[in-house]
Design an enzyme around this catalytic site. Sequence first.
Site, mmCIF file in Angstrom:
data_model
loop_
_atom_site.group_PDB
_atom_site.id
_atom_site.type_symbol
_atom_site.label_atom_id
_atom_site.label_comp_id
_atom_site.label_asym_id
_atom_site.label_seq_id
_atom_site.Cartn_x
_atom_site.Cartn_y
_atom_site.Cartn_z
ATOM 1 N N THR A 235 0.848 -1.194 0.000
ATOM 2 C CA THR A 235 0.000 0.000 0.000
ATOM 3 C C THR A 235 0.881 1.241 0.000
ATOM 4 O O THR A 235 1.888 1.304 0.692
ATOM 5 C CB THR A 235 -0.939 0.020 1.218
ATOM 6 O OG1 THR A 235 -1.871 -1.058 1.104
ATOM 7 C CG2 THR A 235 -1.718 1.330 1.295
ATOM 8 N N PHE B 208 1.063 5.323 0.690
ATOM 9 C CA PHE B 208 0.454 6.353 1.518
ATOM 10 C C PHE B 208 1.008 7.718 1.109
ATOM 11 O O PHE B 208 2.174 7.827 0.713
ATOM 12 C CB PHE B 208 0.770 6.128 3.006
ATOM 13 C CG PHE B 208 0.200 4.865 3.578
ATOM 14 C CD1 PHE B 208 -0.941 4.881 4.363
ATOM 15 C CD2 PHE B 208 0.818 3.637 3.357
ATOM 16 C CE1 PHE B 208 -1.462 3.716 4.908
ATOM 17 C CE2 PHE B 208 0.307 2.467 3.886
ATOM 18 C CZ PHE B 208 -0.845 2.510 4.668
#
Length: 364
Positions: A264, A266
């Site tokens: 992921t 960010f």
Amino acid sequence: MAEGLPSLPAELASLRAEIDRVDSEILKLLGERGRLTAEVGKRKHAAGTTQYYHPDREAEILHRVMADNPGPFSDQQVARIFREIISAGLALEEPLRVAYLGPEGTFSQMAAEKHFGRSAQFHPVTSIAEIFREVDGGQVPFGVVPVENSTEGSVNLSLDLMLDHPLQICGEVQLRIVHNLVGRGPRSAIRRVHVHYQTRAQCRLWLAEHLPQVELCDAPSNAEAARRAAVDPESAAISTQRAAELAGVDILVPGIEDQPDNTTRFWVIGGISTRPTGADKTSLVVAGAHRAGSLHHLLSPFAEAELNLTRIESRPARANIWEYVFYLDFLGHRLEPRVAAVLQRIEAQASFYRCLGSYPRAVF
């Protein structure tokens, strides 16, 4: 020497003494670095400078120590060590306050700690929207929000909220995502699994194969899922290792994500801009006129300038039905002359244009 304890071989004792000597030297150098950092802070305050956190300067330090790393530690290990040294040094001036999607034990907290180091002050909030509100309102100077996952794609809420708030992207974090089945066990007793909706999507195949009959219960976060599993003997959760430890539950099956390289990305959001480091990324939101070929005209300046587009994503332009804006990421910094010329061309022909920020790319 205490009675009954064997004596160390002379060679081992000598090596340990040498390690002690090196440790003492490291402590002296850390103290010297801390004093220099504190002096920098004093000079900034004397000059009336209130901004003491510079993501570009940190990125340059981390790139340099990784390039100079003689081993045997890996570049990533060295970068992690220096990240904590930098974080501790900043705390001598004033601890950085950072908002993240809580509660404690979430991937968002892990991403915030990876970027800012553990000497920062981390503030958990209950929603991504609250992170934006707190940073925009000045309650905290920085926030960390998820923006895209390598398996499931974009976090649309984060994209939309960037348009609603006059904030800048000033950094990015890439975090390897490991999902674990956690609970009090045994697996045969599981009737329910508490799971965040994005986590469920990233573990869809594993759940279908190994727990096809269980009820999947939505949880607002992985950490909350672990807490619910702790008080429900017939349930389990999909969560992080840290959240499992905090909730007092066991890891029943580690690493159940469908894609082994699940990652992921960010964004670090705030109110500051960064200078070019030579390893930067820029994010834009643009829209073209509602006519044939408008997207081609918006994108062609990138190809002509040989700028590498790393991401393009369309989102509904909430002002008008069936019209869209495009989120673009590319390598380069808006203050570089070649990039500035391209952005000038795009802005001149776009019906909507906003640069969300130029920022150092994730270092490790």
